[in-house]
Design a protein around this motif. Structure first.
Motif, PDB file in Angstrom:
ATOM      1  N   ALA A  51       0.795  -1.237   0.000  1.00 25.26           N
ATOM      2  CA  ALA A  51       0.000   0.000   0.000  1.00 25.26           C
ATOM      3  C   ALA A  51       0.829   1.289   0.000  1.00 25.26           C
ATOM      4  CB  ALA A  51      -0.990  -0.003   1.162  1.00 25.26           C
ATOM      5  N   PRO A  52       1.892   1.405   0.804  1.00 26.19           N
ATOM      6  CA  PRO A  52       2.651   2.656   0.797  1.00 26.19           C
ATOM      7  C   PRO A  52       3.524   2.840  -0.451  1.00 26.19           C
ATOM      8  CG  PRO A  52       3.108   1.359   2.788  1.00 26.19           C
ATOM      9  CD  PRO A  52       2.333   0.489   1.850  1.00 26.19           C
ATOM     10  N   HIS A  53       3.630   1.815  -1.285  1.00 31.49           N
ATOM     11  CA  HIS A  53       4.577   1.834  -2.402  1.00 31.49           C
ATOM     12  C   HIS A  53       3.936   1.756  -3.786  1.00 31.49           C
ATOM     13  CE1 HIS A  53       7.325   1.011   0.872  1.00 31.49           C
ATOM     14  NE2 HIS A  53       6.597  -0.046   1.171  1.00 31.49           N
ATOM     15  N   ILE A  54       2.642   1.485  -3.868  1.00 32.74           N
ATOM     16  CA  ILE A  54       2.029   1.176  -5.167  1.00 32.74           C
ATOM     17  C   ILE A  54       1.636   2.419  -5.962  1.00 32.74           C
ATOM     18  CG2 ILE A  54      -0.413   0.897  -4.533  1.00 32.74           C
ATOM     19  CD1 ILE A  54       1.649  -1.607  -6.613  1.00 32.74           C
ATOM     20  N   GLU A  55       1.269   3.494  -5.305  1.00 34.91           N
ATOM     21  CA  GLU A  55       0.849   4.720  -5.992  1.00 34.91           C
ATOM     22  C   GLU A  55       1.990   5.227  -6.875  1.00 34.91           C
ATOM     23  OE1 GLU A  55      -1.804   7.550  -7.175  1.00 34.91           O
ATOM     24  OE2 GLU A  55      -2.296   6.114  -5.591  1.00 34.91           O
ATOM     25  N   ASP A 121      15.615  -3.382 -20.655  1.00 38.06           N
ATOM     26  CA  ASP A 121      16.570  -2.432 -20.062  1.00 38.06           C
ATOM     27  C   ASP A 121      15.832  -1.399 -19.202  1.00 38.06           C
ATOM     28  OD1 ASP A 121      15.337  -0.982 -22.011  1.00 38.06           O
ATOM     29  OD2 ASP A 121      17.149  -0.486 -23.122  1.00 38.06           O
ATOM     30  N   GLU A 122      14.643  -1.742 -18.745  1.00 38.75           N
ATOM     31  CA  GLU A 122      13.862  -0.867 -17.872  1.00 38.75           C
ATOM     32  C   GLU A 122      14.065  -1.266 -16.412  1.00 38.75           C
ATOM     33  OE1 GLU A 122       9.772   0.007 -19.078  1.00 38.75           O
ATOM     34  OE2 GLU A 122      10.184  -1.156 -20.894  1.00 38.75           O
ATOM     35  N   THR A 123      13.671  -0.373 -15.528  1.00 35.11           N
ATOM     36  CA  THR A 123      13.718  -0.644 -14.089  1.00 35.11           C
ATOM     37  C   THR A 123      12.300  -0.533 -13.545  1.00 35.11           C
ATOM     38  OG1 THR A 123      15.930   0.309 -13.978  1.00 35.11           O
ATOM     39  CG2 THR A 123      14.771   0.070 -11.909  1.00 35.11           C
ATOM     40  N   PHE A 124      11.949  -1.432 -12.631  1.00 30.88           N
ATOM     41  CA  PHE A 124      10.597  -1.483 -12.097  1.00 30.88           C
ATOM     42  C   PHE A 124      10.600  -1.319 -10.584  1.00 30.88           C
ATOM     43  CE2 PHE A 124      10.716  -3.844 -16.035  1.00 30.88           C
ATOM     44  CZ  PHE A 124       9.648  -3.293 -16.731  1.00 30.88           C
ATOM     45  N   ASP A 125       9.550  -0.678 -10.089  1.00 30.72           N
ATOM     46  CA  ASP A 125       9.378  -0.492  -8.645  1.00 30.72           C
ATOM     47  C   ASP A 125       8.793  -1.738  -7.993  1.00 30.72           C
ATOM     48  OD1 ASP A 125      10.108   2.360  -8.686  1.00 30.72           O
ATOM     49  OD2 ASP A 125       8.241   2.566  -9.822  1.00 30.72           O
ATOM     50  N   ALA A 152      14.233  -1.766  -9.162  1.00 32.72           N
ATOM     51  CA  ALA A 152      14.756  -0.505  -8.641  1.00 32.72           C
ATOM     52  C   ALA A 152      15.401  -0.733  -7.273  1.00 32.72           C
ATOM     53  CB  ALA A 152      13.633   0.518  -8.536  1.00 32.72           C
ATOM     54  N   ASP A 153      16.335   0.137  -6.892  1.00 40.21           N
ATOM     55  CA  ASP A 153      17.051  -0.014  -5.617  1.00 40.21           C
ATOM     56  C   ASP A 153      16.109  -0.132  -4.424  1.00 40.21           C
ATOM     57  OD1 ASP A 153      19.457   0.037  -6.903  1.00 40.21           O
ATOM     58  OD2 ASP A 153      19.833   2.153  -6.533  1.00 40.21           O
ATOM     59  N   THR A 154      15.018   0.609  -4.465  1.00 37.34           N
ATOM     60  CA  THR A 154      14.043   0.562  -3.363  1.00 37.34           C
ATOM     61  C   THR A 154      12.806  -0.236  -3.763  1.00 37.34           C
ATOM     62  OG1 THR A 154      13.084   2.649  -4.095  1.00 37.34           O
ATOM     63  CG2 THR A 154      14.805   2.764  -2.407  1.00 37.34           C
ATOM     64  N   GLY A 155      12.950  -1.098  -4.781  1.00 44.22           N
ATOM     65  CA  GLY A 155      11.821  -1.841  -5.326  1.00 44.22           C
ATOM     66  C   GLY A 155      11.446  -3.068  -4.522  1.00 44.22           C
ATOM     67  N   TRP A 156      10.323  -3.659  -4.923  1.00 42.73           N
ATOM     68  CA  TRP A 156       9.762  -4.837  -4.265  1.00 42.73           C
ATOM     69  C   TRP A 156       9.557  -5.943  -5.290  1.00 42.73           C
ATOM     70  CZ3 TRP A 156       9.592  -4.552   0.881  1.00 42.73           C
ATOM     71  CH2 TRP A 156       9.630  -3.271   1.448  1.00 42.73           C
ATOM     72  N   LEU A 157       9.912  -7.159  -4.908  1.00 41.42           N
ATOM     73  CA  LEU A 157       9.774  -8.320  -5.771  1.00 41.42           C
ATOM     74  C   LEU A 157       8.872  -9.335  -5.066  1.00 41.42           C
ATOM     75  CD1 LEU A 157      10.588  -9.960  -8.272  1.00 41.42           C
ATOM     76  CD2 LEU A 157      12.679 -10.589  -7.084  1.00 41.42           C
ATOM     77  N   TYR A 158       7.757  -9.658  -5.714  1.00 35.62           N
ATOM     78  CA  TYR A 158       6.801 -10.609  -5.160  1.00 35.62           C
ATOM     79  C   TYR A 158       7.003 -11.959  -5.825  1.00 35.62           C
ATOM     80  CZ  TYR A 158       2.329 -12.964  -4.429  1.00 35.62           C
ATOM     81  OH  TYR A 158       1.363 -13.876  -4.113  1.00 35.62           O
ATOM     82  N   VAL A 159       7.099 -13.021  -5.020  1.00 38.96           N
ATOM     83  CA  VAL A 159       7.263 -14.381  -5.536  1.00 38.96           C
ATOM     84  C   VAL A 159       6.165 -15.261  -4.948  1.00 38.96           C
ATOM     85  CG1 VAL A 159       8.761 -16.407  -5.664  1.00 38.96           C
ATOM     86  CG2 VAL A 159       9.757 -14.117  -5.765  1.00 38.96           C
ATOM     87  N   GLU A 160       5.441 -15.960  -5.841  1.00 42.86           N
ATOM     88  CA  GLU A 160       4.387 -16.877  -5.415  1.00 42.86           C
ATOM     89  C   GLU A 160       4.725 -18.270  -5.918  1.00 42.86           C
ATOM     90  OE1 GLU A 160      -0.345 -17.439  -6.336  1.00 42.86           O
ATOM     91  OE2 GLU A 160       0.389 -15.398  -5.996  1.00 42.86           O
ATOM     92  N   SER A 161       4.607 -19.253  -5.023  1.00 41.12           N
ATOM     93  CA  SER A 161       4.956 -20.630  -5.395  1.00 41.12           C
ATOM     94  C   SER A 161       4.103 -21.610  -4.604  1.00 41.12           C
ATOM     95  CB  SER A 161       6.440 -20.891  -5.103  1.00 41.12           C
ATOM     96  OG  SER A 161       6.698 -20.764  -3.710  1.00 41.12           O
TER      97      SER A 161
END
Length: 193
Positions: A51-55, A121-125, A152-161
């Motif tokens: 929530a604090p990061h998606i906007e 070659d893009e960066t994602f949040d 991105a350096d302050t990005g988030w990576l979600y993994v579902e398994s």
């Protein structure tokens, strides 16, 4: 007695957007092997974490399938999301759903996630990594994301398994949140600091 028709329409699945601008909207996607949308309960928890990061975030739904994760992100204010899926029928349905929602921030890329990641070659949040549970895509996708600097350096990576599966994480990543629901394990990762 009437005989059942042999020309039954293909079975479709339905997802429901659970928050944001499109809350409550139901969208259809084609039935396809390995296509398993992230459940409502898991999505609710994930987007509470984010929530604090998606906007305004730039997102990547790397194994999009139904598009549940990327569509939820756009509904909650993400600026843009790339949806990757190599199956034409699935990509077409994703594009149709984006048009139905009048979502200007979504781009459907009809490509294998692993192929596209090696050229990106893009960066994602925020990157959503939810391949078919039985696949061997986890390790190469995670390593490609790190090696190419796609998060991105302050990005988030979600993994579902699958909860029984052990996903080996690159040393550059640490677990911020880790939870299970039913047969699903879901983790939110960030760079180790």
């Amino acid at each position: 007695m009437r005989k059942p028709s042999r020309n039954k329409a293909p079975i479709e699945g339905t997802i429901r957007i659970i928050g944001g601008e499109w809350r409550g909207r139901k969208l259809h996607f084609p039935a396809s092997d390995g296509l398993r949308p992230t459940g409502d309960r898991v999505r609710e928890t994930l987007f509470n974490w984010l929530a604090p990061h998606i906007e305004g975030a730039r997102c990547l739904d790397a194994f999009a399938g139904s598009g549940a994760l990327g569509l939820e992100a756009l509904s909650r204010g993400a600026a843009h999301c790339h949806f990757l899926d190599p199956q034409r029928e699935v990509s077409t349905a994703l594009q149709r759903n984006l048009e139905l929602l009048k979502a200007v921030g979504g781009t459907v890329v009809p490509s294998s996630a692993l192929d596209w990641l090696t050229r990106c070659d893009e960066t994602f949040d925020v990157i959503f990594l939810d391949p078919p549970f039985a696949s061997d895509f986890y390790t190469p996708a995670l390593h490609t994301i790190i090696e190419r600097g796609l998060l991105a350096d302050t990005g988030w990576l979600y993994v579902e398994s699958d909860r029984k599966r052990s996903v080996t994480l690159p040393q550059e990543l640490s677990v911020y949140r880790d939870k299970t629901a039913g047969q699903t394990r879901y983790q939110l990762l960030q760079y180790s600091h």
